[in-house]
Design an enzyme around this catalytic site. Structure first.
Site, PDB file in Angstrom:
ATOM      1  N   LYS A  52      37.001   7.322 -25.577  1.00  0.00           N
ATOM      2  CA  LYS A  52      35.615   7.274 -26.040  1.00  0.00           C
ATOM      3  C   LYS A  52      35.417   5.898 -26.644  1.00  0.00           C
ATOM      4  O   LYS A  52      36.232   5.441 -27.448  1.00  0.00           O
ATOM      5  CB  LYS A  52      35.380   8.434 -27.007  1.00  0.00           C
ATOM      6  CG  LYS A  52      34.765   8.132 -28.329  1.00  0.00           C
ATOM      7  CD  LYS A  52      34.374   9.440 -29.021  1.00  0.00           C
ATOM      8  CE  LYS A  52      34.236   9.263 -30.516  1.00  0.00           C
ATOM      9  NZ  LYS A  52      33.977  10.544 -31.195  1.00  0.00           N
ATOM     10  N   GLU A  58      27.421  10.394 -26.824  1.00  0.00           N
ATOM     11  CA  GLU A  58      27.484  11.112 -28.093  1.00  0.00           C
ATOM     12  C   GLU A  58      26.520  10.488 -29.100  1.00  0.00           C
ATOM     13  O   GLU A  58      26.559   9.279 -29.344  1.00  0.00           O
ATOM     14  CB  GLU A  58      28.940  11.046 -28.596  1.00  0.00           C
ATOM     15  CG  GLU A  58      29.270  11.955 -29.756  1.00  0.00           C
ATOM     16  CD  GLU A  58      30.752  11.856 -30.151  1.00  0.00           C
ATOM     17  OE1 GLU A  58      31.597  11.542 -29.285  1.00  0.00           O
ATOM     18  OE2 GLU A  58      31.057  12.086 -31.333  1.00  0.00           O
ATOM     19  N   ASP A 107      26.818  15.167 -32.398  1.00  0.00           N
ATOM     20  CA  ASP A 107      27.868  15.154 -33.416  1.00  0.00           C
ATOM     21  C   ASP A 107      27.180  15.300 -34.788  1.00  0.00           C
ATOM     22  O   ASP A 107      27.011  16.428 -35.288  1.00  0.00           O
ATOM     23  CB  ASP A 107      28.682  13.845 -33.291  1.00  0.00           C
ATOM     24  CG  ASP A 107      29.728  13.635 -34.380  1.00  0.00           C
ATOM     25  OD1 ASP A 107      29.763  14.411 -35.344  1.00  0.00           O
ATOM     26  OD2 ASP A 107      30.528  12.673 -34.302  1.00  0.00           O
ATOM     27  N   LYS A 142      33.288  19.499 -35.442  1.00  0.00           N
ATOM     28  CA  LYS A 142      34.187  18.881 -36.421  1.00  0.00           C
ATOM     29  C   LYS A 142      34.299  19.785 -37.627  1.00  0.00           C
ATOM     30  O   LYS A 142      33.283  20.164 -38.229  1.00  0.00           O
ATOM     31  CB  LYS A 142      33.638  17.538 -36.897  1.00  0.00           C
ATOM     32  CG  LYS A 142      33.931  16.388 -35.979  1.00  0.00           C
ATOM     33  CD  LYS A 142      33.527  15.076 -36.608  1.00  0.00           C
ATOM     34  CE  LYS A 142      33.531  14.008 -35.528  1.00  0.00           C
ATOM     35  NZ  LYS A 142      32.912  12.764 -36.000  1.00  0.00           N
ATOM     36  N   ASP A 185      30.001   6.751 -27.835  1.00  0.00           N
ATOM     37  CA  ASP A 185      29.530   7.351 -29.090  1.00  0.00           C
ATOM     38  C   ASP A 185      28.784   6.284 -29.891  1.00  0.00           C
ATOM     39  O   ASP A 185      29.364   5.264 -30.255  1.00  0.00           O
ATOM     40  CB  ASP A 185      30.728   7.883 -29.889  1.00  0.00           C
ATOM     41  CG  ASP A 185      30.320   8.604 -31.171  1.00  0.00           C
ATOM     42  OD1 ASP A 185      29.108   8.751 -31.429  1.00  0.00           O
ATOM     43  OD2 ASP A 185      31.231   9.035 -31.914  1.00  0.00           O
ATOM     44  N   LYS A 234      33.119   3.351 -28.862  1.00  0.00           N
ATOM     45  CA  LYS A 234      32.010   3.233 -29.809  1.00  0.00           C
ATOM     46  C   LYS A 234      31.040   2.195 -29.257  1.00  0.00           C
ATOM     47  O   LYS A 234      31.470   1.123 -28.806  1.00  0.00           O
ATOM     48  CB  LYS A 234      32.539   2.790 -31.178  1.00  0.00           C
ATOM     49  CG  LYS A 234      33.396   3.847 -31.868  1.00  0.00           C
ATOM     50  CD  LYS A 234      32.563   5.045 -32.310  1.00  0.00           C
ATOM     51  CE  LYS A 234      33.409   6.067 -33.056  1.00  0.00           C
ATOM     52  NZ  LYS A 234      32.626   7.236 -33.485  1.00  0.00           N
ATOM     53  N   SER A 267      39.691   7.547 -29.455  1.00  0.00           N
ATOM     54  CA  SER A 267      38.418   6.946 -29.838  1.00  0.00           C
ATOM     55  C   SER A 267      38.667   5.465 -30.128  1.00  0.00           C
ATOM     56  O   SER A 267      39.530   5.131 -30.943  1.00  0.00           O
ATOM     57  CB  SER A 267      37.903   7.670 -31.087  1.00  0.00           C
ATOM     58  OG  SER A 267      36.736   7.066 -31.581  1.00  0.00           O
ATOM     59  N   GLY A 272      37.116  14.318 -34.496  1.00  0.00           N
ATOM     60  CA  GLY A 272      37.942  14.013 -35.662  1.00  0.00           C
ATOM     61  C   GLY A 272      37.285  13.014 -36.581  1.00  0.00           C
ATOM     62  O   GLY A 272      36.224  12.465 -36.282  1.00  0.00           O
TER      63      GLY A 272
HETATM   64  O1  OSB Z   1      31.655   9.819 -34.669  1.00  0.00           O
HETATM   65  O2  OSB Z   1      33.403  10.805 -33.968  1.00  0.00           O
HETATM   66  C1  OSB Z   1      32.858  10.035 -34.765  1.00  0.00           C
HETATM   67  C2  OSB Z   1      35.550   8.523 -37.005  1.00  0.00           C
HETATM   68  C3  OSB Z   1      34.866   8.396 -38.191  1.00  0.00           C
HETATM   69  C4  OSB Z   1      33.542   8.737 -38.223  1.00  0.00           C
HETATM   70  C5  OSB Z   1      32.898   9.241 -37.086  1.00  0.00           C
HETATM   71  C6  OSB Z   1      33.590   9.402 -35.909  1.00  0.00           C
HETATM   72  C7  OSB Z   1      34.934   9.002 -35.866  1.00  0.00           C
HETATM   73  C8  OSB Z   1      35.752   9.053 -34.659  1.00  0.00           C
HETATM   74  C9  OSB Z   1      37.206   9.317 -34.892  1.00  0.00           C
HETATM   75  O3  OSB Z   1      35.328   8.797 -33.560  1.00  0.00           O
HETATM   76  C10 OSB Z   1      37.924  10.044 -33.853  1.00  0.00           C
HETATM   77  C11 OSB Z   1      39.312  10.383 -34.339  1.00  0.00           C
HETATM   78  O4  OSB Z   1      39.478  10.943 -35.454  1.00  0.00           O
HETATM   79  O5  OSB Z   1      40.271  10.093 -33.609  1.00  0.00           O
HETATM   80 MG    MG Z   2      30.842  10.936 -33.066  1.00  0.00          MG
END
Ligand code: OSB
Ligand code: MG
Length: 376
Positions: free
Chosen positions: A165, A219, A244, A268, A192, A167, A136, A296
């Site tokens: 992924k 996402e 999510d 999650k 995401d 952001k 991510s 995660g």
């Molecule tokens: O939206 O998946 C998410 C981390 C903190 C809060 C929200 C998200 C995330 C991640 C982390 O994308 C992914 C990871 O733990 O490697």
């Molecule tokens: Mg997410």
């Protein structure tokens, strides 16, 4: 089984690389580690991976600590249980506060696996020896920084991740996606938004405009409770929508299916309040033919290994957000730390969590602790 001692550690660790999402930027993380001990001396560990601030979910580190100290510690101490689900029934009255509940639920599962002498993945029904890890990537100051991050993470020196992924947020979407796709034509990729898009025509146009870039999914574009707008977008684009933040209970997946509000689910453990709910979500998605994967929360090694074990379940067909410890932390709280080779993470075969918790390192980085015994 009976837990006779519970210890909490509020651990603060620096991130090796600052992480920015649509809501904010982080340089350090504070998670609460939960250590439980039974009458025979067997140990379980869990992790309350709540972000410090209520921008992902309502939970914060402090609300989680409050619920843990006031409700969950008393609910678990001295209570007889046989399966982790029986144990978790001790706090069935607690509504919300999924992150805190998840930390205690994980600790009971890990304790049960340790006491039975089986790996956590086996106790959960996992069948894989290794899991495919995705990475991510946060919002970067420039497109060039993002391209460098993708190259570093997908290269052999960085774990060789096979899926990224990105952001996204309004204003940081089509341009970075086009640039990464141009530089990495065959890379499995998704985006995401963490609910950052207003549900209006302009957002629909931008998100539909991502279609040419071959994303595996988008996402959580809209607010968590806005299933109706997710359904409207899904009806108008071929790119699968993944939920999510919208999925907190298994019932939310039923709503998603009834409304056709998405085609993929990110499971999650922390967001759903524990492994019991996460496994139930996995099972429902498999029964309904919905692709599912394990997300995660930048977990330390404890929560990270729990995610690795969960990802060993046969229905998790898409890459999980279970990158190596080194992606986030210079020194993790478990030994050995989680490693990725060629984009794969091995599922531990030793009993319990799958690694030792480095209690001295945990103590050294704890900003607060709590220690309660049964009857003391
Ligand atoms: O939206 O998946 C998410 C981390 C903190 C809060 C929200 C998200 C995330 C991640 C982390 O994308 C992914 C990871 O733990 O490697
Ligand atoms: Mg997410």
């Amino acid at each position: 089984m009976r837990v006779v001692r519970v210890r909490l550690y509020l651990v603060r660790l620096p991130l090796v690389h600052g992480f920015e999402t649509s809501s904010h930027r982080k340089d350090h993380l504070e998670h609460v580690l939960v250590q439980v001990t039974d009458e025979g001396g067997a140990e379980g560990w869990g992790e309350i991976a709540s972000p410090s601030d209520p921008y992902y979910a309502a939970d914060t580190t402090e609300t989680s600590w409050h619920v843990a100290e006031r409700y969950l510690v008393p609910a678990v101490l001295g209570r007889e249980w046989t399966t982790p689900a029986d144990g978790a029934a001790g706090w069935a009255r607690v509504r919300g506060h999924e992150f805190a509940r998840a930390g205690f639920d994980m600790a009971l599962w890990v304790l049960a696996a340790a006491a039975d002498g089986v790996p956590l993945a086996g106790l959960l029904g996992g069948t894989r020896a290794e899991v495919v890890a995705g990475v991510s990537l946060g919002i970067e100051p420039t497109i060039d920084d993002l391209l460098a991050a993708v190259a570093a993470q997908t290269g052999t020196g960085g774990g060789g991740y096979r899926r990224v992924k990105l952001k996204i947020a309004p204003g940081w979407d089509v341009e970075p996606v086009r640039a990464v796709r141009g530089a990495f034509p065959g890379l499995e990729m998704h985006v995401d938004a963490n609910g950052a898009y207003p549900a209006d025509e302009a957002s629909f146009a931008v998100l539909r405009g991502l279609e040419p870039y071959g994303l595996t999914m988008i996402e959580q574009p809209f607010a968590p409770r806005d299933l109706v707008s997710h359904a409207a977008l899904q009806a108008s684009t071929d790119t699968p929508i993944c939920l999510d933040e919208s999925v907190v209970t298994v019932d939310d997946i039923r709503i998603m299916l009834a409304l056709r509000a998405g085609r993929v689910v990110n499971v999650k453990v922390s967001r759903m309040g524990g492994l019991g709910a996460a496994v139930a979500a996995h099972d429902l998605c498999v029964a309904e033919g919905v692709p599912v994967w394990c997300g995660g929360m930048h977990e330390f090694g404890v929560g990270r290994l729990v995610n690795v074990a969960l990802s060993a379940l046969p229905g998790f067909m898409l890459p999980s957000d279970v990158s190596a410890s080194a992606k986030y932390y210079a020194r993790d709280v478990v030994v050995p730390e989680v490693v990725a080779r060629d984009g794969l993470v091995a599922v531990p075969t030793v009993a319990g969590l799958g690694a030792d918790v480095d209690v001295a390192w945990v103590a050294e980085n704890s900003v607060r602790t709590l220690d309660r015994g049964w009857g003391t």
